[in-house]
Motif scaffolding. Structure first.
Motif, mmCIF file in Angstrom:
data_model
loop_
_atom_site.group_PDB
_atom_site.id
_atom_site.type_symbol
_atom_site.label_atom_id
_atom_site.label_comp_id
_atom_site.label_asym_id
_atom_site.label_seq_id
_atom_site.Cartn_x
_atom_site.Cartn_y
_atom_site.Cartn_z
ATOM 1 N N VAL A 162 0.837 -1.201 0.000
ATOM 2 C CA VAL A 162 0.000 0.000 0.000
ATOM 3 C C VAL A 162 0.873 1.252 0.000
ATOM 4 O O VAL A 162 0.659 2.191 -0.776
ATOM 5 C CB VAL A 162 -0.953 -0.005 1.212
ATOM 6 C CG1 VAL A 162 -1.617 1.359 1.378
ATOM 7 C CG2 VAL A 162 -2.011 -1.085 1.048
ATOM 8 N N ALA A 163 1.873 1.268 0.878
ATOM 9 C CA ALA A 163 2.744 2.440 0.970
ATOM 10 C C ALA A 163 3.515 2.666 -0.332
ATOM 11 O O ALA A 163 3.580 3.783 -0.860
ATOM 12 C CB ALA A 163 3.713 2.279 2.136
ATOM 13 N N MET A 164 4.096 1.592 -0.906
ATOM 14 C CA MET A 164 4.864 1.738 -2.136
ATOM 15 C C MET A 164 3.969 2.081 -3.323
ATOM 16 O O MET A 164 4.365 2.856 -4.206
ATOM 17 C CB MET A 164 5.631 0.448 -2.429
ATOM 18 C CG MET A 164 6.810 0.206 -1.518
ATOM 19 S SD MET A 164 7.814 -1.196 -2.068
ATOM 20 C CE MET A 164 9.186 -1.079 -0.918
ATOM 21 N N GLY A 165 2.760 1.491 -3.361
ATOM 22 C CA GLY A 165 1.852 1.783 -4.467
ATOM 23 C C GLY A 165 1.417 3.230 -4.497
ATOM 24 O O GLY A 165 1.345 3.861 -5.553
ATOM 25 N N VAL A 166 1.138 3.792 -3.328
ATOM 26 C CA VAL A 166 0.716 5.192 -3.253
ATOM 27 C C VAL A 166 1.885 6.125 -3.556
ATOM 28 O O VAL A 166 1.742 7.123 -4.270
ATOM 29 C CB VAL A 166 0.111 5.486 -1.868
ATOM 30 C CG1 VAL A 166 -0.150 6.979 -1.704
ATOM 31 C CG2 VAL A 166 -1.182 4.713 -1.683
ATOM 32 N N MET A 167 3.070 5.786 -3.045
ATOM 33 C CA MET A 167 4.211 6.691 -3.187
ATOM 34 C C MET A 167 4.836 6.643 -4.575
ATOM 35 O O MET A 167 5.194 7.680 -5.137
ATOM 36 C CB MET A 167 5.269 6.348 -2.130
ATOM 37 C CG MET A 167 4.874 6.724 -0.713
ATOM 38 S SD MET A 167 6.238 6.491 0.471
ATOM 39 C CE MET A 167 6.475 4.719 0.398
ATOM 40 N N PHE A 168 4.961 5.431 -5.162
ATOM 41 C CA PHE A 168 5.740 5.289 -6.384
ATOM 42 C C PHE A 168 4.900 5.048 -7.635
ATOM 43 O O PHE A 168 5.340 5.366 -8.738
ATOM 44 C CB PHE A 168 6.757 4.152 -6.235
ATOM 45 C CG PHE A 168 7.732 4.375 -5.119
ATOM 46 C CD1 PHE A 168 8.675 5.379 -5.190
ATOM 47 C CD2 PHE A 168 7.699 3.583 -3.982
ATOM 48 C CE1 PHE A 168 9.573 5.588 -4.170
ATOM 49 C CE2 PHE A 168 8.591 3.776 -2.945
ATOM 50 C CZ PHE A 168 9.537 4.789 -3.041
ATOM 51 N N LEU A 169 3.715 4.438 -7.488
ATOM 52 C CA LEU A 169 2.901 4.122 -8.652
ATOM 53 C C LEU A 169 1.703 5.035 -8.810
ATOM 54 O O LEU A 169 0.983 4.949 -9.793
ATOM 55 C CB LEU A 169 2.412 2.663 -8.580
ATOM 56 C CG LEU A 169 3.493 1.588 -8.648
ATOM 57 C CD1 LEU A 169 2.860 0.212 -8.558
ATOM 58 C CD2 LEU A 169 4.301 1.710 -9.921
ATOM 59 N N GLY A 170 1.433 5.866 -7.849
ATOM 60 C CA GLY A 170 0.267 6.719 -7.937
ATOM 61 C C GLY A 170 -1.042 5.976 -7.772
ATOM 62 O O GLY A 170 -2.086 6.416 -8.272
ATOM 63 N N ASP A 171 -1.034 4.809 -7.098
ATOM 64 C CA ASP A 171 -2.257 4.043 -6.889
ATOM 65 C C ASP A 171 -3.118 4.693 -5.807
ATOM 66 O O ASP A 171 -2.603 5.284 -4.848
ATOM 67 C CB ASP A 171 -1.932 2.605 -6.466
ATOM 68 C CG ASP A 171 -1.354 1.795 -7.608
ATOM 69 O OD1 ASP A 171 -1.553 2.204 -8.766
ATOM 70 O OD2 ASP A 171 -0.708 0.768 -7.340
ATOM 71 N N ASP A 172 -4.425 4.541 -5.961
ATOM 72 C CA ASP A 172 -5.360 4.968 -4.928
ATOM 73 C C ASP A 172 -5.645 3.801 -3.993
ATOM 74 O O ASP A 172 -5.618 2.637 -4.404
ATOM 75 C CB ASP A 172 -6.679 5.463 -5.544
ATOM 76 C CG ASP A 172 -6.465 6.667 -6.448
ATOM 77 O OD1 ASP A 172 -5.615 7.511 -6.104
ATOM 78 O OD2 ASP A 172 -7.122 6.745 -7.502
ATOM 79 N N LEU A 173 -5.924 4.109 -2.747
ATOM 80 C CA LEU A 173 -6.270 3.091 -1.763
ATOM 81 C C LEU A 173 -7.790 3.053 -1.608
ATOM 82 O O LEU A 173 -8.417 4.065 -1.290
ATOM 83 C CB LEU A 173 -5.615 3.393 -0.413
ATOM 84 C CG LEU A 173 -5.935 2.402 0.720
ATOM 85 C CD1 LEU A 173 -5.443 1.003 0.349
ATOM 86 C CD2 LEU A 173 -5.313 2.867 2.022
ATOM 87 N N TYR A 174 -8.375 1.876 -1.845
ATOM 88 C CA TYR A 174 -9.823 1.723 -1.809
ATOM 89 C C TYR A 174 -10.258 0.983 -0.552
ATOM 90 O O TYR A 174 -9.502 0.195 0.031
ATOM 91 C CB TYR A 174 -10.308 0.973 -3.048
ATOM 92 C CG TYR A 174 -10.169 1.765 -4.330
ATOM 93 C CD1 TYR A 174 -11.182 2.597 -4.774
ATOM 94 C CD2 TYR A 174 -9.008 1.678 -5.087
ATOM 95 C CE1 TYR A 174 -11.048 3.325 -5.953
ATOM 96 C CE2 TYR A 174 -8.855 2.405 -6.261
ATOM 97 C CZ TYR A 174 -9.887 3.221 -6.683
ATOM 98 O OH TYR A 174 -9.749 3.937 -7.830
ATOM 99 N N LEU A 175 -11.520 1.256 -0.170
ATOM 100 C CA LEU A 175 -12.073 0.639 1.040
ATOM 101 C C LEU A 175 -12.126 -0.878 0.924
ATOM 102 O O LEU A 175 -11.887 -1.595 1.903
ATOM 103 C CB LEU A 175 -13.472 1.197 1.306
ATOM 104 C CG LEU A 175 -14.212 0.650 2.535
ATOM 105 C CD1 LEU A 175 -13.455 0.994 3.807
ATOM 106 C CD2 LEU A 175 -15.639 1.195 2.583
#
Length: 364
Positions: free
Chosen positions: A293-306
Motif C-alpha cells: 500500500v505504501a509503495m503503491g501510493v508513493m511510487f505508482l500513484g495508486d489509490d487506496l480503496y475501502l
C-alpha cells in the motif's frame, strides 16, 4: 550454552529475519515491475530474462554442492519433481504478473494472504496435516481457511470508495498507475497464482527431503522456468523488438528481479522450507499488504480503496486464526514429546554406575 544459542539462531531467528526481508524485497520488486510494464515491457520477456539471469548466477552451484556434501544420486523421481516444480513456477509467474498488470501490487499483496489457507488445504489433501473436528486447533484452522477465502472474494469483487487519493492522480502524464484497472480480472489471475504457490511449497519441500541441495535445485528450477517462458513467449511475443531491452527501468527491473527475486528469494524460500516447513513460510504473507500500500501510493500513484482494506483485514484475521491453530498443535506435540522423554528409562551409563555402587555396598 553457545551451541544452544547457535541452534536457536539458525532454527528460529535467522529464518524469521530472512522471511521478513524477502517479503519486503518481493513487494519492492513487484512495484518496480509494475512501473516497467507501464513503460511497455512485456511480462513474458521479463520472466525469460529475469530467470535466465538467476540461472546464470547459480551456474556454479551444482559443482560446489557435489563437492561440499554427500548427496544422494539423482534419479527419475528427483528429476520429474524438479520438472513439475518448473511447470508450476512458470505458470504461477505468468498468472501473477498478468494479474499485476490488470490491477496493482497492492491487490497482489492482499490476495497473497490466501497462501496460508491454500497451503493448509493442500497439506490436508496430501496428508501432511491432520483434520480432526473434535480438536480446537483443527477447528480454528478450518474456520480461518474459510474466512481467508471470504476476504479474498471481498478484495477482488468489491472496490468501494477511495480512502487515499494518490498525489499524481490528477496528472495524466505523471501517473504510473492504471487509470481504470480491471480489478476483477486481475484478482482472478492473482488468486490462480496463489493457488499454485502453496503447491510449489509442497513440491519443493518433498524435493528437499530427497535431495537437500538448495542452490542446485533452484538453479535447475530457474533454468526450466526460463526455457518454458521462452517457448510461451515465442508465440505470445512474435515481434523481435519486444525482446530488445533498453538501458532504462526495464533493464533495472530484470536485473533486480533476477538477482534478488529469482536467485536470492527462491534460495531463501527453499532453505526455509527445508528448515521450518511450508506453513512457516506461508505465514509471512500478510506483512506484504502494508508495504505494498505504501509503495503503491508513493511510487505508482495508486489509490487506496475501502474494499482492499476490508478484504485484507478479513484475510489477515483468517490467516492468524490458522496460525493460532497451528501453534496450539505444536504446543500439544511438544508436551507429548516431553512426556515421552520423561518416561524413558535411565541411561545405560548411569545405570552401570548405580549397579556398581550397589555392588560396593554389598561387599562392604
Amino acid at each position: 550454552m553457545t551451541g544452544d544459542r547457535r541452534y536457536f539462531c539458525y532454527k528460529d531467528v535467522l529464518p524469521f529475519a530472512a522471511m521478513v526481508t524477502m517479503e519486503c524485497t518481493n513487494v519492492g520488486l513487484n512495484t518496480l515491475y509494475k512501473a516497467a510494464t507501464l513503460r511497455g515491457m512485456s511480462y513474458h520477456v521479463f520472466i525469460v530474462y529475469s530467470y535466465a539471469v538467476a540461472a546464470f548466477i547459480l551456474l556454479p552451484a551444482p559443482f560446489f554442492s557435489s563437492r561440499s556434501r554427500v548427496l544422494p544420486r539423482v534419479n527419475i523421481s528427483i528429476v520429474s519433481k524438479i520438472g513439475l516444480l518448473g511447470i508450476i513456477g512458470c505458470t504461477s509467474q505468468i498468472m501473477g504478473y498478468t494479474g499485476i498488470i490488470y490491477s496493482s501490487p497492492t491487490l497482489a499483496s492482499a490476495i497473497s494472504n490466501l497462501v496460508p489457507a491454500f497451503t493448509f488445504i493442500l497439506a490436508v489433501i496430501f496428508r501432511m496435516e491432520t483434520l480432526s473436528f473434535w480438536r480446537k486447533s483443527c477447528r480454528a484452522k478450518l474456520v480461518g481457511t474459510i474466512v481467508s477465502v471470504t476476504g479474498a472474494f471481498v478484495v477482488t469483487l468489491y472496490r468501494g470508495p477511495r480512502l487515499i487519493w494518490a498525489q499524481w492522480s490528477n496528472s495524466p502524464s505523471g501517473n504510473l498507475g492504471t487509470s481504470q484497472p480491471n480489478w476483477a480480472v486481475g484478482g482472478l489471475f492473482l488468486t490462480s497464482e496463489y493457488i499454485l504457490v502453496p503447491l510449489w511449497y509442497i513440491v519443493q519441500t518433498q524435493i528437499m527431503k530427497e535431495y537437500p541441495a538448495e542452490l542446485t535445485v533452484v538453479f535447475f528450477y530457474n533454468l526450466i522456468v526460463s526455457l518454458l517462458a521462452m517457448i510461451v513467449g515465442a508465440f505470445t511475443e512474435p515481434d523481435s523488438s519486444a525482446w530488445r531491452i533498453k538501458p532504462d527501468i526495464a533493464l533495472a527491473s530484470i536485473l533486480c528481479s533476477g538477482v534478488l527475486g529469482s536467485c536470492l528469494n527462491n534460495s531463501v524460500h527453499t532453505w526455509a522450507l527445508r528448515v521450518k516447513g511450508p506453513l512457516f513460510v506461508a505465514m509471512f504473507k500478510p506483512l506484504s499488504i502494508a508495504i505494498a500500500v505504501a509503495m503503491g501510493v508513493m511510487f505508482l500513484g495508486d489509490d487506496l480503496y475501502l474494499g482492499s482494506v476490508i478484504g485484507a483485514t478479513i484475510i489477515s484475521i483468517g490467516f492468524y486464526t490458522v496460525m493460532w491453530g497451528k501453534t496450539q498443535e505444536a504446543a500439544i506435540d511438544d508436551e507429548v514429546m516431553n512426556l515421552d522423554s520423561s518416561s524413558m528409562p535411565k541411561s545405560p551409563l548411569l545405570q552401570y554406575y548405580k549397579d556398581a555402587d550397589d555392588v560396593d555396598v554389598e561387599r562392604s
